[in-house]
Scaffold this active site. Structure first.
Site, PDB file in Angstrom:
ATOM      1  N   LYS A  45       4.561  20.729   8.529  1.00 39.12           N
ATOM      2  CA  LYS A  45       4.080  19.741   7.561  1.00 39.12           C
ATOM      3  C   LYS A  45       5.112  18.645   7.299  1.00 39.12           C
ATOM      4  CE  LYS A  45       0.948  23.084   5.540  1.00 39.12           C
ATOM      5  NZ  LYS A  45       0.794  24.195   4.596  1.00 39.12           N
ATOM      6  N   GLU A  88      -4.176  23.958  10.500  1.00 37.50           N
ATOM      7  CA  GLU A  88      -4.089  25.164   9.684  1.00 37.50           C
ATOM      8  C   GLU A  88      -5.348  26.023   9.860  1.00 37.50           C
ATOM      9  OE1 GLU A  88      -1.930  26.319   7.118  1.00 37.50           O
ATOM     10  OE2 GLU A  88      -0.368  24.898   7.687  1.00 37.50           O
ATOM     11  N   SER A 111       4.103  26.373   8.448  1.00 35.91           N
ATOM     12  CA  SER A 111       4.060  25.188   7.582  1.00 35.91           C
ATOM     13  C   SER A 111       5.288  24.291   7.671  1.00 35.91           C
ATOM     14  CB  SER A 111       3.831  25.610   6.130  1.00 35.91           C
ATOM     15  OG  SER A 111       2.517  26.072   5.959  1.00 35.91           O
TER      16      SER A 111
END
Length: 287
Positions: free
Chosen positions: A62, A158, A59
């Site tokens: 992101k 994802e 992540s």
């Protein structure tokens, strides 16, 4: 965590080589691949360990996705207030983190601003994949090249990463590239002043990873950060990561990135390595 506290303190000799050596020692409890970088944003002084090696971001990616989306907002191709439809097929699987999926399993409609905030601050997988629908992965990587960063690749979603542990390696960064992107964000390069403020606010508000970069810093230290975490498969946790900007007591700023990959160690050891390296950098470069 006490074991890590006892190893810290201001170094008798403190500079990039000494800090790099300390990073290497502090990485040992992870028993996997560890890469770290610390960059004093006002001076450009950098220390790293395995700083040019490639690590799966999970992540952490992101953040560059958010920066690329805000570039599209700045250009007028997207609007933060536009409503975006999220269907049932947009929801990531149950093993992935997603408050949007949990609260709206059948789908919903949200403003782009809220989707972006959920991705960056809540690390919401559904929100991230919707952003990648609006700004595909290859455009995010192209954006990174446009702003001068060559050593980060955003390649997949994802939802795709949830299909097997090897897929996550397609989204990679080096620790030194991660702190360079943090410096770009801090300096407002590649993002407007309004977009910069949004991202830094969301990264400061995030509740993920309190025992990583923030774990051993003095109470009240401001940290704007983005974590990344994989599941554990075949006894290995492929990614336990954190990157962020620490505000120092003198008003300066320190960008830190620590990636822990392919580790058989328990979570507290992996997170302890990140916390210990961040504190060593804080003590050295924050003096």
């Amino acid at each position: 965590m006490l074991a890590f506290v006892l190893t810290l303190g201001v170094l008798a000799t403190c500079g990039p080589p000494a800090l790099s050596d300390q990073m290497a020692r502090l990485a040992a409890p992870a028993r996997g691949r560890v890469g770290a970088a610390a960059l004093r944003l006002e001076t450009g002084e950098i220390s790293s360990w395995n700083g040019t090696a490639r690590f799966p971001m999970q992540s952490v990616y992101k953040l560059p996705i958010g920066m690329a989306v805000l570039r599209e907002v700045d250009s007028g191709r997207l609007d933060l207030e536009q409503r975006v439809l999220l269907g049932k097929r947009d929801m990531v699987p149950s093993g992935a983190r997603s408050r949007i999926r949990d609260e709206h399993p059948g789908g919903t409609e949200l403003p782009l601003r809220e989707i972006l905030r959920a991705s960056v601050s809540d690390s919401d997988g559904t929100a991230c994949d919707v952003l990648l629908r609006l700004v595909p992965a290859e455009r995010v990587t192209a954006y990174l090249r446009e702003i001068g960063e060559q050593d980060i690749v955003v390649a997949t979603s994802e939802k795709a990463m949830s299909t097997g542990p090897r897929i996550q390696y397609r989204n990679w960064a080096t620790p030194e590239a991660a702190v360079r992107v943090l410096r770009m964000l801090h300096q407002g390069r590649g993002v407007s002043p309004a977009g910069r403020r949004l991202l830094l606010d969301w990264m400061t508000e995030t509740e993920t990873g309190p025992r990583r970069i923030k774990g051993l810093l003095p109470q009240g230290t401001a940290v704007a950060h983005k974590t990344g975490t994989s599941g554990t498969a075949d006894g290995l946790t492929r990614a336990t990561n954190d990157i962020g900007i620490i505000t120092l007591s003198d008003g300066g700023h320190l960008a830190v990135a620590v990636f822990v990959s392919d580790s058989p160690a328990p979570e507290d050891a992996r997170e302890g390595v990140i916390a210990a390296i961040a504190r060593a950098a804080f003590d050295c470069q924050g003096r």
